[in-house]
Design a protein around this motif. Structure first.
Motif, mmCIF file in Angstrom:
data_model
loop_
_atom_site.group_PDB
_atom_site.id
_atom_site.type_symbol
_atom_site.label_atom_id
_atom_site.label_comp_id
_atom_site.label_asym_id
_atom_site.label_seq_id
_atom_site.Cartn_x
_atom_site.Cartn_y
_atom_site.Cartn_z
ATOM 1 N N TYR A 122 0.864 -1.180 0.000
ATOM 2 C CA TYR A 122 0.000 0.000 0.000
ATOM 3 C C TYR A 122 0.898 1.226 0.000
ATOM 4 O O TYR A 122 1.782 1.337 0.857
ATOM 5 C CB TYR A 122 -0.880 0.041 1.257
ATOM 6 C CG TYR A 122 -1.794 -1.147 1.431
ATOM 7 C CD1 TYR A 122 -2.795 -1.420 0.507
ATOM 8 C CD2 TYR A 122 -1.664 -1.985 2.520
ATOM 9 C CE1 TYR A 122 -3.644 -2.499 0.678
ATOM 10 C CE2 TYR A 122 -2.508 -3.068 2.705
ATOM 11 C CZ TYR A 122 -3.493 -3.314 1.777
ATOM 12 O OH TYR A 122 -4.330 -4.381 1.953
ATOM 13 N N LYS A 123 0.674 2.123 -0.930
ATOM 14 C CA LYS A 123 1.441 3.367 -0.994
ATOM 15 C C LYS A 123 2.946 3.117 -0.878
ATOM 16 O O LYS A 123 3.640 3.752 -0.104
ATOM 17 C CB LYS A 123 0.961 4.343 0.063
ATOM 18 C CG LYS A 123 -0.505 4.687 -0.111
ATOM 19 C CD LYS A 123 -0.941 5.803 0.794
ATOM 20 C CE LYS A 123 -2.440 5.950 0.682
ATOM 21 N NZ LYS A 123 -2.880 7.080 0.002
ATOM 22 N N ALA A 124 3.407 2.136 -1.633
ATOM 23 C CA ALA A 124 4.831 1.789 -1.755
ATOM 24 C C ALA A 124 5.455 1.231 -0.479
ATOM 25 O O ALA A 124 6.664 1.260 -0.322
ATOM 26 C CB ALA A 124 5.635 2.977 -2.262
ATOM 27 N N SER A 125 4.635 0.704 0.422
ATOM 28 C CA SER A 125 5.190 0.117 1.634
ATOM 29 C C SER A 125 4.362 -1.088 2.072
ATOM 30 O O SER A 125 3.302 -1.358 1.521
ATOM 31 C CB SER A 125 5.237 1.158 2.753
ATOM 32 O OG SER A 125 5.985 0.662 3.846
ATOM 33 N N SER B 279 2.082 -3.408 4.752
ATOM 34 C CA SER B 279 0.816 -3.067 5.402
ATOM 35 C C SER B 279 1.001 -2.514 6.813
ATOM 36 O O SER B 279 1.957 -2.861 7.522
ATOM 37 C CB SER B 279 -0.103 -4.293 5.458
ATOM 38 O OG SER B 279 0.384 -5.238 6.385
ATOM 39 N N HIS C 50 5.443 -0.686 -7.591
ATOM 40 C CA HIS C 50 5.707 -1.022 -6.185
ATOM 41 C C HIS C 50 6.657 -2.198 -6.007
ATOM 42 O O HIS C 50 6.850 -2.689 -4.903
ATOM 43 C CB HIS C 50 4.402 -1.314 -5.451
ATOM 44 C CG HIS C 50 3.491 -0.140 -5.370
ATOM 45 N ND1 HIS C 50 3.869 1.062 -4.828
ATOM 46 C CD2 HIS C 50 2.218 0.015 -5.786
ATOM 47 C CE1 HIS C 50 2.866 1.905 -4.903
ATOM 48 N NE2 HIS C 50 1.857 1.301 -5.483
#
Length: 184
Positions: free
Chosen positions: A78-81, A83, A114
């Motif tokens: 999620y958003k390049a990271s 969870s 990602h």
């Protein structure tokens, strides 16, 4: 063989990440390893978000990490990271909870943008927790994973082949004694 803790960092039981991980668990079991699944989403939110180190579920998770010879960590990106639920658990484990462990990081996501999340977000955290050896991980696109109506899973051939290779490398690495652990 080895005891493997298989950690799903997905907040959803029906996620592709979770299903893919449980599918890979079967390969590790067939190779003779004892696989213990841990779905972080099943740990009470009040324990994770309240940083309740003494909560029985956190104590149990910590003990599972301590008993394992190897750890597979799977997360949706999620958003390049990785969870937030996985981050919450990792934050509550002892600083060196992965000392002497062989670790396999896996991630799933919707875009190849990602793909580096494993190396730039997850791997540094696992390394800082003392992992003896972090084998090459793998990022699988969501579109490459199909969950059929009967619950079975299929993975696009190129991803399936790569996943087989990283799981087999992880399995082989579990048989080796890390240099630092041997020196202790």
């Amino acid at each position: 063989m080895a005891t493997v803790l298989s950690v799903s960092g997905s907040p959803s039981a029906s996620s592709r990440t979770n299903r893919l991980l449980r599918h890979l668990d079967q390969r590790l079991t067939a190779q003779g390893h004892q696989v213990i699944p841990l779905d972080v989403r099943t740990i009470p939110a009040e324990a994770l978000l309240g940083a309740d180190f003494k909560h029985p579920a956190i104590v149990e998770a910590t003990e599972l990490f301590a008993r394992a010879d190897g750890v597979v960590v799977a997360t949706p990106v999620y958003k390049a990271s990785y969870s937030g639920v996985l981050k919450a658990l990792l934050d509550l484990l002892p600083q060196y909870a992965l000392t002497g462990k062989t670790v396999l990081p896996l991630a799933t996501g919707g875009t190849t943008a990602h793909v580096l999340a494993i190396d730039y977000a997850l791997r540094p955290v696992l390394n800082s927790m003392g992992a003896a050896h972090i084998v090459q991980g793998w990022f699988t696109l969501d579109k490459d994973i199909t969950v059929h109506e009967d619950g079975t899973l299929s993975v696009v051939a190129t991803s399936a082949e790569a996943l087989t290779q990283v799981v087999d490398q992880f399995s082989a690495a579990l048989g080796r004694v890390p240099v630092l652990a041997a020196a202790s």
